[in-house]
Design an enzyme around this catalytic site. Structure first.
Site, PDB file in Angstrom:
ATOM      1  N   HIS A  24       1.767   9.286   2.634  1.00 33.28           N
ATOM      2  CA  HIS A  24       0.908  10.418   2.269  1.00 33.28           C
ATOM      3  C   HIS A  24       1.402  10.969   0.937  1.00 33.28           C
ATOM      4  O   HIS A  24       1.804  12.127   0.824  1.00 33.28           O
ATOM      5  CB  HIS A  24       0.906  11.479   3.370  1.00 33.28           C
ATOM      6  CG  HIS A  24       0.151  11.065   4.590  1.00 33.28           C
ATOM      7  ND1 HIS A  24      -1.216  11.186   4.694  1.00 33.28           N
ATOM      8  CD2 HIS A  24       0.570  10.491   5.743  1.00 33.28           C
ATOM      9  CE1 HIS A  24      -1.616  10.724   5.867  1.00 33.28           C
ATOM     10  NE2 HIS A  24      -0.552  10.292   6.517  1.00 33.28           N
ATOM     11  N   HIS A  81       2.065   3.399   6.975  1.00 35.18           N
ATOM     12  CA  HIS A  81       0.759   2.722   6.861  1.00 35.18           C
ATOM     13  C   HIS A  81       0.400   2.365   5.418  1.00 35.18           C
ATOM     14  O   HIS A  81      -0.391   3.012   4.754  1.00 35.18           O
ATOM     15  CB  HIS A  81      -0.367   3.486   7.558  1.00 35.18           C
ATOM     16  CG  HIS A  81      -0.445   4.957   7.354  1.00 35.18           C
ATOM     17  ND1 HIS A  81      -0.436   5.564   6.107  1.00 35.18           N
ATOM     18  CD2 HIS A  81      -0.562   5.977   8.249  1.00 35.18           C
ATOM     19  CE1 HIS A  81      -0.541   6.862   6.242  1.00 35.18           C
ATOM     20  NE2 HIS A  81      -0.610   7.137   7.534  1.00 35.18           N
ATOM     21  N   ASP A 111      -0.878   3.605  14.974  1.00 36.17           N
ATOM     22  CA  ASP A 111      -1.314   4.924  14.491  1.00 36.17           C
ATOM     23  C   ASP A 111      -2.399   5.462  15.428  1.00 36.17           C
ATOM     24  O   ASP A 111      -3.352   6.113  15.002  1.00 36.17           O
ATOM     25  CB  ASP A 111      -1.826   4.855  13.049  1.00 36.17           C
ATOM     26  CG  ASP A 111      -1.913   6.220  12.383  1.00 36.17           C
ATOM     27  OD1 ASP A 111      -1.252   7.164  12.870  1.00 36.17           O
ATOM     28  OD2 ASP A 111      -2.647   6.364  11.387  1.00 36.17           O
TER      29      ASP A 111
END
EC number: 3.5.1.25
Length: 409
Positions: A211, A232, A294
C-alpha cells in the site's frame, strides 16, 4: 505429543501408495509419522527395530505440506478487524473452516482500524497450535494503518496514520503491544519508517512493504533495513515503469543484502492479478512467490453486502468491491482454489505451485524446519490431494482433522 520418550512410545503410522512432496520433487515414497512429527524410517528399522503400527493407503494421492496463509482478513462471516468481547470464537470458526481447503496454519490479518480495535482485538488472538479444532495461528498480520493514502485501496482513509518523531513508541501506542504480531505491512516512503523496520525486525517481526508509492530506491533501503516481504505484489503500489520499477523491481534488484531473499505475496484468484502478470513475477523470482488468499469475511457466503473492518463490501460473483465503488476489497477465493489457478495460469510444475503455498510462506516466517516441509523431524502437517489438486484430507500433527465426504470409509 512431541519429542522425548513419550513420542518414542507413540504409534507409528505409515502412509502408503502416495507421492510425497519433498526436496522440490514428488517422490513415490511412504510417509512415516509418529508423535506428531515426520519420521525417518531407516532410523526406525535399524536403530529401534520397529515397523509401523498402522498403515493407511492413500490411493495414489499427493501428500504435500499443509498450506500456510499469511494474509487472511476473515471468512465465513467472521471479520478479524471487528472488535468484540469474543474475537477468539470467530478466529476458531475460520480456523476450523479453512481445514477443508488444506490450510494448516495462518496469520489472521487486520486491516487499517481505529486504535481501540487494535487494543481490543490483538490480545484475543494468541499464537496457537493447530489440531482437530482448526488450523494453527502463527501470529497476527497487521496491514496498516501506516500506509499510503494514495494507495490505500480498501483501507479507510480516516484511520490511516504516519509516524511521529518517536516512531516506534508511536507504533506501540497505536497497536497497544506486539506480543501476538508476526507481520506488519507498512509504506516505506513514510518518514521514520526505516527506524521502525529495524526495531520490528529486531523483535523477530516480519516487515512487509505494501500500500505504497515507494520508488525502487526507497524499497531497496527498506530491505537493507530488514524488510523481507511485499504485500500482494502489483496491487496497491506504483505500476512497473522501465525507468523506475518501484517495489516490483525488488524481484530482480542487485542492491539487496548478500544472502537475503525477498518474498512477495500473490493473490492468484483470477481477479486481482492478470495471468500474464502472474507469469512475469513467477519467472522473474520463482523462489520468493508466496500465495495468499487476502480473503475477506465474505469468503464462503456468496453475493451480497458484507464488512471488512470499517468498510462495507459488496460481493458480485467472484469479485469483492468496497460498496459503491470499483475498488477491489480482498478476495473470496480459498487457498486451494488459488493453488489450482496459479498452476493453470503460470504453467509451472505441480511441485512449484504447492511450495508457493507451503514452503515459501514457512521460509518467510523462518519456520521451514517445522512447517512447509515433509522433511524428517518436521511437524506432520500435510494435505492429501488428488491429481487435480482438490483436497481429499487434511492432517495436523499426524492427526486427521478434515476429510472429504466421498473419501470417508
Amino acid at each position: 505429543m512431541r519429542g522425548g520418550q513419550g513420542a518414542a512410545r507413540a504409534p507409528v503410522i505409515q502412509f502408503t501408495n502416495c507421492r510425497i512432496l519433498r526436496g522440490g520433487a514428488l517422490l513415490r515414497e511412504d510417509l512415516w509419522v509418529r508423535g506428531g512429527r515426520i519420521l525417518d524410517p531407516e532410523k526406525l528399522f535399524f536403530e529401534e527395530r520397529r515397523v509401523a503400527d498402522e498403515q493407511r493407503d492413500c490411493g495414489g494421492c499427493i501428500l504435500a505440506p499443509g498450506f500456510i496463509d499469511v494474509q487472511i482478513n476473515g471468512g465465513f462471516g467472521v471479520d478479524f478487524s471487528q472488535a468484540s468481547e469474543d474475537v477468539g470464537s470467530g478466529v476458531a470458526l475460520v480456523a476450523r473452516r479453512i481445514l477443508s481447503h488444506g490450510v494448516t496454519s495462518f496469520c489472521p490479518t487486520l486491516v487499517t482500524s481505529p486504535l481501540e480495535v487494535y487494543h481490543k482485538v490483538l490480545p484475543q488472538i494468541p499464537v496457537k497450535s493447530g489440531g482437530p479444532h482448526g488450523a494453527g495461528v502463527l501470529g497476527v498480520h497487521l496491514e496498516g494503518p501506516f500506509i499510503s493514502r494514495e494507495k490505500r485501496g480498501a483501507h479507510p482513509e480516516a484511520h490511516l496514520r504516519s509516524f511521529e518523531a518517536d516512531a516506534f513508541p508511536d507504533l506501540l501506542a497505536t497497536y497497544g503491544g506486539l506480543d501476538n504480531v508476526r507481520i506488519v505491512t507498512l509504506a516505506p516512503e513514510l518518514g521514520h519508517s526505516h527506524e521502525v523496520i529495524r526495531a520490528l525486525t529486531a523483535l523477530g517481526i516480519c516487515v512487509s512493504l505494501g500500500h505504497s508509492v515507494a520508488d525502487l530506491g526507497t524499497a531497496e533501503e527498506a530491505v537493507q533495513s530488514g524488510a523481507t516481504f511485499i504485500t500482494h505484489l502489483f496491487n496497491a503500489m506504483l505500476p512497473f515503469h522501465h525507468r523506475d520499477p518501484g517495489i516490483v523491481g525488488l524481484l530482480t534488484s542487485d542492491r539487496l543484502p548478500a544472502g537475503r531473499r525477498i518474498f512477495y505475496g500473490m493473490i492468484a484468484d483470477g481477479i486481482h492479478t492478470n495471468p500474464a502478470a502472474l507469469r512475469i513475477a513467477h519467472r522473474a523470482h520463482p523462489k520468493g512467490l508466496v500465495l495468499v488468499t487476502d480473503a475477506v469475511p465474505a469468503l464462503g457466503l456468496g453475493n451480497g453486502r458484507h464488512t471488512l473492518g470499517q468498510q462495507e463490501v459488496e460481493v458480485d460473483g467472484l469479485t469483492a468491491y468496497v460498496a459503491g465503488t470499483s475498488t477491489l476489497s480482498g478476495s473470496i477465493a480459498p487457498m486451494d482454489t488459488c493453488v489450482r489457478h496459479f498452476l493453470q495460469a503460470t504453467g509451472c510444475s505441480v511441485e512449484c505451485a504447492l511450495e508457493a503455498a507451503s514452503l515459501h510462506p514457512a521460509q518467510l516466517l523462518g519456520l521451514e524446519k517445522r512447517k512447509g516441509t515433509l522433511d524428517f523431524g518436521a511437524d506432520a502437517d500435510f494435505v492429501v490431494l488428488d491429481d487435480s489438486l482438490h483436497v481429499r484430507a487434511t492432517y495436523i500433527s499426524g492427526e486427521l482433522v478434515w476429510q472429504a465426504e466421498e473419501a470417508r470409509p
